[in-house]
Design an enzyme around this catalytic site. Structure first.
Site, PDB file in Angstrom:
ATOM      1  N   ARG A 189       0.836  -1.211   0.000  1.00 54.12           N
ATOM      2  CA  ARG A 189       0.000   0.000   0.000  1.00 54.12           C
ATOM      3  C   ARG A 189       0.867   1.256   0.000  1.00 54.12           C
ATOM      4  NH1 ARG A 189      -5.086  -0.720   0.007  1.00 54.12           N
ATOM      5  NH2 ARG A 189      -5.876  -2.812   0.470  1.00 54.12           N
ATOM      6  N   ASP A 190       0.449   2.244  -0.780  1.00 53.66           N
ATOM      7  CA  ASP A 190       1.156   3.521  -0.812  1.00 53.66           C
ATOM      8  C   ASP A 190       1.005   4.227   0.540  1.00 53.66           C
ATOM      9  OD1 ASP A 190       2.065   5.569  -3.385  1.00 53.66           O
ATOM     10  OD2 ASP A 190       1.625   6.478  -1.431  1.00 53.66           O
TER      11      ASP A 190
ATOM     12  N   ASN B 172       4.894   6.738 -13.481  1.00 52.57           N
ATOM     13  CA  ASN B 172       5.451   8.069 -13.729  1.00 52.57           C
ATOM     14  C   ASN B 172       6.931   7.929 -14.068  1.00 52.57           C
ATOM     15  OD1 ASN B 172       3.026   9.419 -13.063  1.00 52.57           O
ATOM     16  ND2 ASN B 172       3.495   9.230 -10.879  1.00 52.57           N
TER      17      ASN B 172
ATOM     18  N   VAL C 215      10.243   8.545  -6.470  1.00 48.59           N
ATOM     19  CA  VAL C 215      11.054   7.399  -6.017  1.00 48.59           C
ATOM     20  C   VAL C 215      11.610   6.738  -7.271  1.00 48.59           C
ATOM     21  CG1 VAL C 215      11.073   5.189  -4.813  1.00 48.59           C
ATOM     22  CG2 VAL C 215       9.644   7.059  -3.946  1.00 48.59           C
TER      23      VAL C 215
ATOM     24  N   HIS D 184       7.804   1.737 -10.339  1.00 47.22           N
ATOM     25  CA  HIS D 184       6.632   1.229  -9.632  1.00 47.22           C
ATOM     26  C   HIS D 184       5.393   1.520 -10.462  1.00 47.22           C
ATOM     27  CE1 HIS D 184       7.912   5.199  -8.227  1.00 47.22           C
ATOM     28  NE2 HIS D 184       6.628   5.528  -8.202  1.00 47.22           N
TER      29      HIS D 184
ATOM     30  N   HIS E 106       1.627   2.238 -10.155  1.00 44.90           N
ATOM     31  CA  HIS E 106       0.561   2.604  -9.224  1.00 44.90           C
ATOM     32  C   HIS E 106      -0.717   1.903  -9.657  1.00 44.90           C
ATOM     33  CE1 HIS E 106       2.469   6.332  -7.429  1.00 44.90           C
ATOM     34  NE2 HIS E 106       3.134   6.315  -8.565  1.00 44.90           N
TER      35      HIS E 106
HETATM   36  P1  5GP Z   1       5.998   8.516  -7.716  1.00 44.32           P
HETATM   37  O1  5GP Z   1       5.646   9.933  -7.336  1.00 44.32           O
HETATM   38  O2  5GP Z   1       7.491   8.295  -7.736  1.00 44.32           O
HETATM   39  O3  5GP Z   1       5.319   8.037  -8.958  1.00 44.32           O
HETATM   40  O4  5GP Z   1       5.400   7.610  -6.576  1.00 44.32           O
HETATM   41  C1  5GP Z   1       6.073   7.322  -5.390  1.00 44.32           C
HETATM   42  C2  5GP Z   1       5.035   6.874  -4.411  1.00 44.32           C
HETATM   43  O5  5GP Z   1       5.679   6.190  -3.356  1.00 44.32           O
HETATM   44  C3  5GP Z   1       4.247   8.024  -3.780  1.00 44.32           C
HETATM   45  O6  5GP Z   1       2.869   7.824  -4.062  1.00 44.32           O
HETATM   46  C4  5GP Z   1       4.583   7.934  -2.292  1.00 44.32           C
HETATM   47  O7  5GP Z   1       3.471   8.220  -1.485  1.00 44.32           O
HETATM   48  C5  5GP Z   1       5.038   6.495  -2.147  1.00 44.32           C
HETATM   49  N1  5GP Z   1       6.040   6.258  -1.116  1.00 44.32           N
HETATM   50  C6  5GP Z   1       7.181   6.970  -0.913  1.00 44.32           C
HETATM   51  N2  5GP Z   1       7.903   6.430   0.095  1.00 44.32           N
HETATM   52  C7  5GP Z   1       7.190   5.359   0.530  1.00 44.32           C
HETATM   53  C8  5GP Z   1       7.415   4.405   1.570  1.00 44.32           C
HETATM   54  O8  5GP Z   1       8.415   4.412   2.284  1.00 44.32           O
HETATM   55  N3  5GP Z   1       6.458   3.440   1.738  1.00 44.32           N
HETATM   56  C9  5GP Z   1       5.340   3.387   0.947  1.00 44.32           C
HETATM   57  N4  5GP Z   1       4.484   2.413   1.202  1.00 44.32           N
HETATM   58  N5  5GP Z   1       5.101   4.268  -0.029  1.00 44.32           N
HETATM   59  C10 5GP Z   1       6.011   5.253  -0.235  1.00 44.32           C
END
Ligand code: 5GP
Ligand code: ZN
Length: 114
Positions: free
Chosen positions: A29-30, A87, A96, A100, A102
């Site tokens: 889970r996010d 993304n 990150v 990943h 979503h």
């Molecule tokens: P991005 O913006 O890179 O597409 O998505 C990164 C996602 O990772 C974000 O939605 C953020 O909330 C989630 N995220 C960042 N750090 C962590 C973490 O330590 N644990 C979890 N479960 N989600 C994370």
């Protein structure tokens, strides 16, 4: 990668409950959910962005999508609908740098996305 938060989640260094896992993919889970269901499907192997996928990783990319579809069924949202998003780089909002997928579900999605 030693300093990658998602590598640490995938290898168990950071304890996280997986909603799905197999030999190549883990899903959890996010931390900051953008929908009632917000799951991240990641490869166990470190890949920074979708730009870095190699042709020999085509099956791995497929496994991410198959994992998302399976989780959507598990959550009971497959028929209603869900959104999958990857993304790539900062212009798309990637924060990150371990790829990943979503999986967002449980509310009406809008188009175009923000
Ligand atoms: P991005 O913006 O890179 O597409 O998505 C990164 C996602 O990772 C974000 O939605 C953020 O909330 C989630 N995220 C960042 N750090 C962590 C973490 O330590 N644990 C979890 N479960 N989600 C994370
Ligand atoms: Zn990583």
């Amino acid at each position: 990668m030693t300093d990658c938060i998602f590598c640490k989640i995938a290898n168990g260094e950071i304890k996280t409950e997986f909603v799905y896992q197999d030999d190549a993919v883990v899903a959890f889970r996010d931390l900051n959910p953008q929908a009632p269901h917000h799951i991240l499907c990641i490869p166990r192997q470190h890949v920074a962005t979708t730009n870095d996928f190699q042709p020999e990783q085509a099956a791995l990319i497929g496994k991410l999508v198959l994992a998302a579809a399976r989780i959507a069924k598990q959550l009971g949202v497959a028929e209603d609908g869900y959104r999958t998003v990857m993304n790539c780089n900062r212009g798309a909002g990637q924060t990150v740098f371990h790829v990943h997928l979503h999986l967002l579900a449980g509310r009406q999605m809008h188009w175009p996305p923000g």
